[in-house]
Design an enzyme around this catalytic site. Structure first.
Site, PDB file in Angstrom:
ATOM      1  N   THR A  31      51.645  37.679  42.446  1.00 42.78           N
ATOM      2  CA  THR A  31      51.880  38.799  41.549  1.00 42.78           C
ATOM      3  C   THR A  31      51.103  40.028  41.979  1.00 42.78           C
ATOM      4  O   THR A  31      50.028  39.946  42.563  1.00 42.78           O
ATOM      5  CB  THR A  31      51.511  38.448  40.102  1.00 42.78           C
ATOM      6  OG1 THR A  31      50.082  38.464  39.945  1.00 42.78           O
ATOM      7  CG2 THR A  31      52.058  37.077  39.701  1.00 42.78           C
ATOM      8  N   ASP A  54      51.196  43.597  35.856  1.00 37.37           N
ATOM      9  CA  ASP A  54      49.987  44.336  35.534  1.00 37.37           C
ATOM     10  C   ASP A  54      49.230  43.436  34.559  1.00 37.37           C
ATOM     11  O   ASP A  54      49.704  43.192  33.441  1.00 37.37           O
ATOM     12  CB  ASP A  54      50.349  45.674  34.880  1.00 37.37           C
ATOM     13  CG  ASP A  54      49.133  46.476  34.440  1.00 37.37           C
ATOM     14  OD1 ASP A  54      48.020  45.911  34.376  1.00 37.37           O
ATOM     15  OD2 ASP A  54      49.294  47.675  34.140  1.00 37.37           O
ATOM     16  N   ASN A  81      42.636  36.444  40.362  1.00 34.09           N
ATOM     17  CA  ASN A  81      41.978  37.208  41.417  1.00 34.09           C
ATOM     18  C   ASN A  81      41.961  38.709  41.154  1.00 34.09           C
ATOM     19  O   ASN A  81      41.079  39.417  41.657  1.00 34.09           O
ATOM     20  CB  ASN A  81      42.695  36.926  42.748  1.00 34.09           C
ATOM     21  CG  ASN A  81      42.263  37.855  43.847  1.00 34.09           C
ATOM     22  OD1 ASN A  81      41.143  37.794  44.341  1.00 34.09           O
ATOM     23  ND2 ASN A  81      43.158  38.758  44.244  1.00 34.09           N
ATOM     24  N   SER A 132      34.968  35.087  40.147  1.00 36.29           N
ATOM     25  CA  SER A 132      33.768  35.748  39.655  1.00 36.29           C
ATOM     26  C   SER A 132      33.130  36.445  40.850  1.00 36.29           C
ATOM     27  O   SER A 132      33.824  37.086  41.646  1.00 36.29           O
ATOM     28  CB  SER A 132      32.830  34.722  39.009  1.00 36.29           C
ATOM     29  OG  SER A 132      31.645  35.330  38.546  1.00 36.29           O
ATOM     30  N   TYR A 146      29.970  46.442  36.289  1.00 38.58           N
ATOM     31  CA  TYR A 146      30.816  45.479  37.005  1.00 38.58           C
ATOM     32  C   TYR A 146      30.279  44.059  36.823  1.00 38.58           C
ATOM     33  O   TYR A 146      31.039  43.137  36.502  1.00 38.58           O
ATOM     34  CB  TYR A 146      30.877  45.830  38.491  1.00 38.58           C
ATOM     35  CG  TYR A 146      31.465  44.733  39.346  1.00 38.58           C
ATOM     36  CD1 TYR A 146      32.833  44.473  39.333  1.00 38.58           C
ATOM     37  CD2 TYR A 146      30.646  43.929  40.152  1.00 38.58           C
ATOM     38  CE1 TYR A 146      33.368  43.452  40.106  1.00 38.58           C
ATOM     39  CE2 TYR A 146      31.182  42.912  40.927  1.00 38.58           C
ATOM     40  CZ  TYR A 146      32.539  42.674  40.903  1.00 38.58           C
ATOM     41  OH  TYR A 146      33.068  41.667  41.657  1.00 38.58           O
ATOM     42  N   LYS A 150      31.704  40.184  35.227  1.00 41.33           N
ATOM     43  CA  LYS A 150      31.675  38.880  35.894  1.00 41.33           C
ATOM     44  C   LYS A 150      30.821  37.881  35.111  1.00 41.33           C
ATOM     45  O   LYS A 150      31.112  36.678  35.123  1.00 41.33           O
ATOM     46  CB  LYS A 150      31.181  39.028  37.333  1.00 41.33           C
ATOM     47  CG  LYS A 150      32.132  39.845  38.205  1.00 41.33           C
ATOM     48  CD  LYS A 150      33.558  39.277  38.173  1.00 41.33           C
ATOM     49  CE  LYS A 150      34.516  40.027  39.062  1.00 41.33           C
ATOM     50  NZ  LYS A 150      35.888  39.465  39.009  1.00 41.33           N
ATOM     51  N   THR A 181      36.035  42.022  53.085  1.00 40.87           N
ATOM     52  CA  THR A 181      37.323  42.455  52.551  1.00 40.87           C
ATOM     53  C   THR A 181      37.229  43.956  52.288  1.00 40.87           C
ATOM     54  O   THR A 181      36.267  44.616  52.673  1.00 40.87           O
ATOM     55  CB  THR A 181      37.638  41.722  51.235  1.00 40.87           C
ATOM     56  OG1 THR A 181      36.695  42.133  50.229  1.00 40.87           O
ATOM     57  CG2 THR A 181      37.566  40.214  51.412  1.00 40.87           C
TER      58      THR A 181
END
Length: 281
Positions: A31, A54, A81, A132, A146, A150, A181
């Site tokens: 997705t 979304d 994710n 997480s 942020y 988590k 990444t």
């Protein structure tokens, strides 16, 4: 053949997990807000279903889960994710920035999980992998808001694990450290435009360091994806899965720090209970 349902599957960990799951012969419901971006990244595959999602849209989450079951008959693994980072001191973050981050990282995860769980409960089986972070173990200057999302993911996952275990469903918080990444790029990291000089030595220093670290992180994202492909077969999976040498070190440091505090403050901690004779009365 297992069926994976992966959010945020057009790039980063999501795309790599989807690619390796397909290579393993599994079916993947991948997705993204724009499903065309999924097929651009992963190509055409008979076991791939690209779905628009979304995660902040709960109705769309239910529609995506329904489409997955209609196509493949079941959902065996949910990978939550989708998410992004926010860099800046807690005071520098605006209310709108905080709310947007929580809508994706926490409320979006909840919406997708609630949409998928009825199908897993009907099967009496399933695995939930909630992405997480090392930031869900230990917070720090510049990433406070942020990390708070988590920490929320960690708490939700721990509760889900307890609630779902009797139903044959396992939930795990996956805790990546710094992996190579695009997380620190503008595509995945929002930076608070406000900058307060009093935080130059703390959050400000982290802002500068993030640009240097980007694409020089120690973790190999392909290895992480392969670990997760193998992990979903573990018969007794842990509630938390630390990944990366930095996450391993952080976990050890946090555990040691908690024990040290308890050692120094145990008398104070237990002093707040009723005296034994009153508690028994």
């Amino acid at each position: 053949m297992r069926t994976w349902f992966i959010t945020g599957a057009a790039r980063g960990f999501g795309a790599l997990i989807a690619k390796q799951a397909l290579a393993a012969g599994d079916a993947v419901v991948a997705t993204a807000r724009n499903p065309a971006s999924v097929t651009e990244r992963l190509g055409q595959h008979p076991n791939l279903l690209a779905v628009a999602l979304d995660v902040t849209d709960e109705a769309q989450a239910h529609a995506a889960a329904k489409a997955a079951v209609e196509r493949f008959g079941r959902i065996d693994v949910l990978v939550n994710n989708a998410g992004y980072g926010l860099l800046g001191a807690v005071e520098e973050a605006t209310g709108a920035e905080v709310e947007a981050l929580y809508r994706t990282n926490v409320f979006g995860l909840l919406a997708v999980t609630r949409a998928v769980l009825p199908h897993m409960r009907r099967q009496r089986s399933g695995r939930i992998l909630n992405l997480s972070s090392v930031g869900g173990i230990r917070s720090g200057a510049g990433f406070g808001v942020y990390c708070s999302t988590k920490f929320a993911v960690e708490g939700l996952t721990e509760a889900l694990a307890a609630e779902l275990a009797p139903l044959g469903i396992f939930a795990t918080a996956v805790e990546p450290g710094y992996f190579r990444t695009d997380f620190l790029d503008a595509t995945s990291l929002s930076i608070s435009p406000a900058s307060i000089a009093d935080y130059n030595e703390t959050a400000g220093a982290v802002r500068a360091h993030a640009a240097v670290v980007s694409h020089n992180q120690p973790g190999d994202p392909n290895r992480l994806a392969q670990v997760l492909i193998d992990f979903v077969d573990a018969p007794n999976p842990p509630v938390r899965l630390p990944l990366g040498s930095d996450t391993a070190a952080a976990t050890e440091a946090v555990a040691a720090a908690h024990l040290a505090v308890l050692k120094d403050w145990r008398d104070v901690a237990v002093s707040t209970d009723f005296p034994a004779e009153e508690a028994a009365a």
